[in-house]
Every structure is written in structure tokens, then in C-alpha cells.
Design a protein around this motif. Sequence first.
Motif, mmCIF file in Angstrom:
data_model
loop_
_atom_site.group_PDB
_atom_site.id
_atom_site.type_symbol
_atom_site.label_atom_id
_atom_site.label_comp_id
_atom_site.label_asym_id
_atom_site.label_seq_id
_atom_site.Cartn_x
_atom_site.Cartn_y
_atom_site.Cartn_z
ATOM 1 N N ALA A 92 -21.621 -26.455 -23.273
ATOM 2 C CA ALA A 92 -22.518 -27.461 -22.683
ATOM 3 C C ALA A 92 -21.700 -28.627 -22.126
ATOM 4 C CB ALA A 92 -23.528 -27.949 -23.717
ATOM 5 N N ASN B 80 -19.871 -27.623 -18.952
ATOM 6 C CA ASN B 80 -20.765 -27.420 -17.821
ATOM 7 C C ASN B 80 -21.570 -28.664 -17.461
ATOM 8 O OD1 ASN B 80 -20.452 -24.519 -17.049
ATOM 9 N ND2 ASN B 80 -20.917 -24.240 -19.209
ATOM 10 N N LEU C 133 -23.745 -30.342 -19.181
ATOM 11 C CA LEU C 133 -25.133 -30.341 -19.649
ATOM 12 C C LEU C 133 -25.351 -31.445 -20.672
ATOM 13 C CD1 LEU C 133 -25.702 -26.516 -20.154
ATOM 14 C CD2 LEU C 133 -26.285 -27.915 -18.177
ATOM 15 N N ASP D 294 -33.599 -26.087 -19.671
ATOM 16 C CA ASP D 294 -33.469 -24.631 -19.621
ATOM 17 C C ASP D 294 -32.828 -24.131 -20.919
ATOM 18 O OD1 ASP D 294 -33.213 -21.972 -18.957
ATOM 19 O OD2 ASP D 294 -31.731 -22.281 -17.379
ATOM 20 N N GLU E 40 -32.651 -21.265 -22.296
ATOM 21 C CA GLU E 40 -31.936 -19.990 -22.186
ATOM 22 C C GLU E 40 -30.502 -20.172 -21.691
ATOM 23 O OE1 GLU E 40 -32.745 -16.870 -23.270
ATOM 24 O OE2 GLU E 40 -34.342 -18.021 -24.216
ATOM 25 N N GLU E 41 -30.246 -21.291 -21.032
ATOM 26 C CA GLU E 41 -28.887 -21.562 -20.556
ATOM 27 C C GLU E 41 -27.929 -21.680 -21.745
ATOM 28 O OE1 GLU E 41 -26.857 -24.241 -17.063
ATOM 29 O OE2 GLU E 41 -28.575 -25.088 -18.138
ATOM 30 N N GLU F 225 -26.757 -18.173 -22.814
ATOM 31 C CA GLU F 225 -25.708 -17.669 -21.920
ATOM 32 C C GLU F 225 -24.374 -18.341 -22.214
ATOM 33 O OE1 GLU F 225 -27.088 -18.180 -17.905
ATOM 34 O OE2 GLU F 225 -28.971 -17.141 -18.340
ATOM 35 N N ILE F 226 -24.396 -19.636 -22.459
ATOM 36 C CA ILE F 226 -23.168 -20.378 -22.764
ATOM 37 C C ILE F 226 -22.572 -19.904 -24.084
ATOM 38 C CG2 ILE F 226 -22.322 -22.657 -23.464
ATOM 39 C CD1 ILE F 226 -24.171 -23.809 -21.269
ATOM 40 N N GLN G 145 -20.982 -16.611 -23.697
ATOM 41 C CA GLN G 145 -19.773 -16.690 -22.870
ATOM 42 C C GLN G 145 -18.571 -17.205 -23.662
ATOM 43 O OE1 GLN G 145 -20.185 -19.263 -19.465
ATOM 44 N NE2 GLN G 145 -18.048 -19.042 -18.872
#
Length: 130
Positions: free
Chosen positions: A57, A60, A62, A97, A99-100, A103-104, A107
Motif C-alpha cells: 500500500a 503504491n 494508497l 477498493d 480488493e486492491e 492483489e497487493i 504480489q
Amino acid sequence: MTDIDLTTTNEDGFDTKSVIGDFAVAVDPMNETGPNPNEVLVADYASCFLPAVRMGAQKNGLEDPGKMEIDAEADLDDHDNLESIRFTLKVEADLDDPEELVEIGEQYCHVHTALRDGLHADVTVVDDAF
């Protein structure tokens, strides 16, 4: 060069003690002296996933998720092998979001990456060692 070096010992019975640097971890498949290996694996996965989400996060740009917690559940087959793992990721922040974060976490979590077919220990047996 080896990146991870630890020693796991079993004196008798089924429980083990792993020494990892300055830390010791007790694991017992019988759940008498510590958590069993499947529980430790699920806890390790959750313990990797949370900081992976926070770090990802940040990388990116966030919003900081604030306090986070994972409620983990796992199912075993008839041979006590892990069959499925489910996480409920709870975050303090109100996210645009959610769901992000999944994914993070997937990853950046090294345990998530390691749980794949074909990753097994290459075992060498040394007898008369003690």
C-alpha cells in the motif's frame, strides 16, 4: 550463499524445536507442546500477508490501512493435509477498493509465492551423525 539457516531438532516423541537466529519455535503435530505444523504454516502465511499489504500500500501510494487483522481458517483432507486456506482481512481504514489490498498482499507476500507445486526440500540424509 544461504539466505535462511535454521536447525530443527526432535529428541523423541513428535514435538520439535526450531532455532532461527536468536529465536526458538516449538511445533508439535499432536498439539500438546505447541501448535501443529499446519497451524504454523497458516499463521506464517497470515504473518507475511499483513506486512506485505502495508508495504505494498505504501509503495503504491494508497491510504494507510491502519490497524489490520487476519482471521484465518483452513480445511484439511482425510490425511490431515492442507486442502484450503481462507483469510478475512480486517482493516481500520474505509477503503475505496478493498480488493486492491488482496492483489497487493498476493504480489508482495513471500509465503503466498512459495505455496506452489514443485517447491519441496531437497533432502540429504547423514547417518551416524550424533
